[in-house]
Design an enzyme around this catalytic site. Sequence first.
Site, PDB file in Angstrom:
ATOM      1  N   ARG A 198     -15.882 -35.036  32.219  1.00 48.64           N
ATOM      2  CA  ARG A 198     -16.146 -34.551  30.860  1.00 48.64           C
ATOM      3  C   ARG A 198     -16.440 -33.062  31.033  1.00 48.64           C
ATOM      4  O   ARG A 198     -15.692 -32.394  31.727  1.00 48.64           O
ATOM      5  CB  ARG A 198     -17.295 -35.370  30.241  1.00 48.64           C
ATOM      6  CG  ARG A 198     -17.359 -35.258  28.735  1.00 48.64           C
ATOM      7  CD  ARG A 198     -18.418 -36.172  28.117  1.00 48.64           C
ATOM      8  NE  ARG A 198     -19.777 -35.819  28.515  1.00 48.64           N
ATOM      9  CZ  ARG A 198     -20.868 -36.408  28.038  1.00 48.64           C
ATOM     10  NH1 ARG A 198     -20.778 -37.371  27.145  1.00 48.64           N
ATOM     11  NH2 ARG A 198     -22.063 -36.028  28.440  1.00 48.64           N
TER      12      ARG A 198
ATOM     13  N   MET B 237     -21.899 -51.564   1.218  1.00 48.11           N
ATOM     14  CA  MET B 237     -22.257 -50.176   1.539  1.00 48.11           C
ATOM     15  C   MET B 237     -23.760 -49.928   1.399  1.00 48.11           C
ATOM     16  O   MET B 237     -24.364 -49.288   2.246  1.00 48.11           O
ATOM     17  CB  MET B 237     -21.467 -49.226   0.634  1.00 48.11           C
ATOM     18  CG  MET B 237     -21.591 -47.774   1.032  1.00 48.11           C
ATOM     19  SD  MET B 237     -20.669 -46.661  -0.048  1.00 48.11           S
ATOM     20  CE  MET B 237     -19.002 -46.953   0.448  1.00 48.11           C
TER      21      MET B 237
ATOM     22  N   LYS C 147     -30.809 -34.880  20.943  1.00 51.56           N
ATOM     23  CA  LYS C 147     -29.554 -34.667  20.205  1.00 51.56           C
ATOM     24  C   LYS C 147     -29.377 -35.762  19.150  1.00 51.56           C
ATOM     25  O   LYS C 147     -30.048 -36.800  19.217  1.00 51.56           O
ATOM     26  CB  LYS C 147     -28.388 -34.659  21.191  1.00 51.56           C
ATOM     27  CG  LYS C 147     -28.195 -35.977  21.927  1.00 51.56           C
ATOM     28  CD  LYS C 147     -27.256 -35.824  23.127  1.00 51.56           C
ATOM     29  CE  LYS C 147     -27.126 -37.125  23.887  1.00 51.56           C
ATOM     30  NZ  LYS C 147     -26.462 -36.956  25.183  1.00 51.56           N
TER      31      LYS C 147
ATOM     32  N   TYR D 252     -18.472 -59.623  -0.980  1.00 51.24           N
ATOM     33  CA  TYR D 252     -17.034 -59.331  -0.920  1.00 51.24           C
ATOM     34  C   TYR D 252     -16.284 -60.316  -0.040  1.00 51.24           C
ATOM     35  O   TYR D 252     -16.713 -60.604   1.084  1.00 51.24           O
ATOM     36  CB  TYR D 252     -16.806 -57.936  -0.343  1.00 51.24           C
ATOM     37  CG  TYR D 252     -17.269 -56.817  -1.220  1.00 51.24           C
ATOM     38  CD1 TYR D 252     -16.791 -56.674  -2.528  1.00 51.24           C
ATOM     39  CD2 TYR D 252     -18.183 -55.877  -0.750  1.00 51.24           C
ATOM     40  CE1 TYR D 252     -17.221 -55.628  -3.328  1.00 51.24           C
ATOM     41  CE2 TYR D 252     -18.606 -54.832  -1.547  1.00 51.24           C
ATOM     42  CZ  TYR D 252     -18.130 -54.713  -2.843  1.00 51.24           C
ATOM     43  OH  TYR D 252     -18.547 -53.689  -3.625  1.00 51.24           O
TER      44      TYR D 252
HETATM   45  C1  LIG Z   1     -27.164 -37.565  26.251  1.00 56.83           C
HETATM   46  C2  LIG Z   1     -27.401 -36.943  27.546  1.00 56.83           C
HETATM   47  C3  LIG Z   1     -28.505 -37.306  28.346  1.00 56.83           C
HETATM   48  C4  LIG Z   1     -29.440 -38.438  27.994  1.00 56.83           C
HETATM   49  O1  LIG Z   1     -28.797 -39.672  28.244  1.00 56.83           O
HETATM   50  P1  LIG Z   1     -29.580 -41.065  28.172  1.00 56.83           P
HETATM   51  O2  LIG Z   1     -28.638 -42.027  28.776  1.00 56.83           O
HETATM   52  O3  LIG Z   1     -29.819 -41.353  26.725  1.00 56.83           O
HETATM   53  O4  LIG Z   1     -30.831 -40.888  28.931  1.00 56.83           O
HETATM   54  C5  LIG Z   1     -28.734 -36.600  29.507  1.00 56.83           C
HETATM   55  N1  LIG Z   1     -27.896 -35.602  29.892  1.00 56.83           N
HETATM   56  C6  LIG Z   1     -26.807 -35.253  29.168  1.00 56.83           C
HETATM   57  C7  LIG Z   1     -25.926 -34.169  29.657  1.00 56.83           C
HETATM   58  C8  LIG Z   1     -26.510 -35.915  27.994  1.00 56.83           C
HETATM   59  O5  LIG Z   1     -25.415 -35.581  27.298  1.00 56.83           O
END
Ligand SMILES: *Cc1c(COP(=O)(O)O)cnc(C)c1O
Length: 398
Positions: free
Chosen positions: A155, A332, A54, A284
């Site tokens: 969650r 930036m 992701k 800055y």
């Molecule tokens: C992001 C995520 C992971 C991976 O987490 P890490 O701590 O980076 O290994 C695994 N399962 C779910 C549901 C996640 O959202």
Amino acid sequence: MDDRFSSETVIKSIDLEWEQQRAWVEIDRAALVHNVRQVRSLLKPDTQMMAVVKADAYGHGAIDVARTLVAAGVDWLAVATVPEGIELRAAGIVAPILLLGAIHTDIQVRAIVQWNLQPTICTIPQAITISKSVAALNLDKPLNIHLKLDTGMSRLGANWQQAETFYREVSSLPYLKIGSLYSHLATADAIDRTVMDMQLDRFARSIAAIENAGYAPPLLHLANSAGILTTDRSHYQLVRPGLILYGLCPAPHLQSKIDLQPVLSVKARVSQVKEITAGTGVSYGYRFIADRDMQIAVIEIGYADGVPRRLSNRMQAIVRGQLVPQIGTITMDRLMLDVSQIPDLQVDEIVTILGRDGSVYISADDWANEVETISWEILCGFKPRLPRANKDEEPKNA
Ligand SMILES: *Cc1c(COP(=O)(O)O)cnc(C)c1O
């Protein structure tokens, strides 16, 4: 107009030519493969691995990373959003892809079906809606979906106490096929295991309740990186590593469990070198005032690329294998370094912002500690403006 100078041609040539790059992220594919093998060595032989890619593979560039991971034997990929999944499919990646997110509008369900993605379902109404969307598409096979339980993260997911009802109701819906049952750990990186043990227990009890009702979840999974390292009780039939594949450890006390190699480095070029006299302010707000005559370098990377502005005056970079201090407010698009120790530094030289040069190493954990965040946020902070390059294909200083 001369075609060579059309906006598209120019942008494309800047994209392609290394001499034009101001800064980039360097990916060490060999390190990625090494980390996959390291994770694999902690698993039972039949445990599957779902690589979490992701957020553009935690800022590493999803397509190349996913290709490398699949070639290294990873069984599944996981992304957060539908567009992230489509990006991988459009690049020709055929491994099964789980969507960890849980917003599935009608249009998204169409895209999920068209691009062969597998959504997560967290509530019964959501399952009903998706079943209806799929029904409307007149498919010849059901859509593979994955059920998520909340065992303590608070969650996404159905409450674990309702696991059996949730499973039964979704099973009864047409057009959906349950591909797995999973949950997510909230504190697997903590030294105190109390909460994790509670979640392990709740997940086990949920599975037992579902099985007692006569169902057999086809695939069970729970472990993120920290869970994988902490206990094999969390491994079940599949694990979901993210961070450790990128070569960072979720917590210092887990470091000894695995030998990881960081995959990402960040490089940027010197655009100007200048002398300033004692008393001169830099950048800055003049948050740095030279206490002596010094030589400084302007480096073409800034907070819009993912270098946190809060690191101003608190980070270092590596120039010709030597650590040098960053000075003044990070802007930036660029930042300044004190390169007084490097008298003949040249414009266009490449400096290491994050990663290794010679015997010196700056890690995402160093940055994270300095700005009180976690390495995950540092990594996925690197913006698409930075091209991703493979380690062996990028320029080196002469
Ligand atoms: C992001 C995520 C992971 C991976 O987490 P890490 O701590 O980076 O290994 C695994 N399962 C779910 C549901 C996640 O959202």
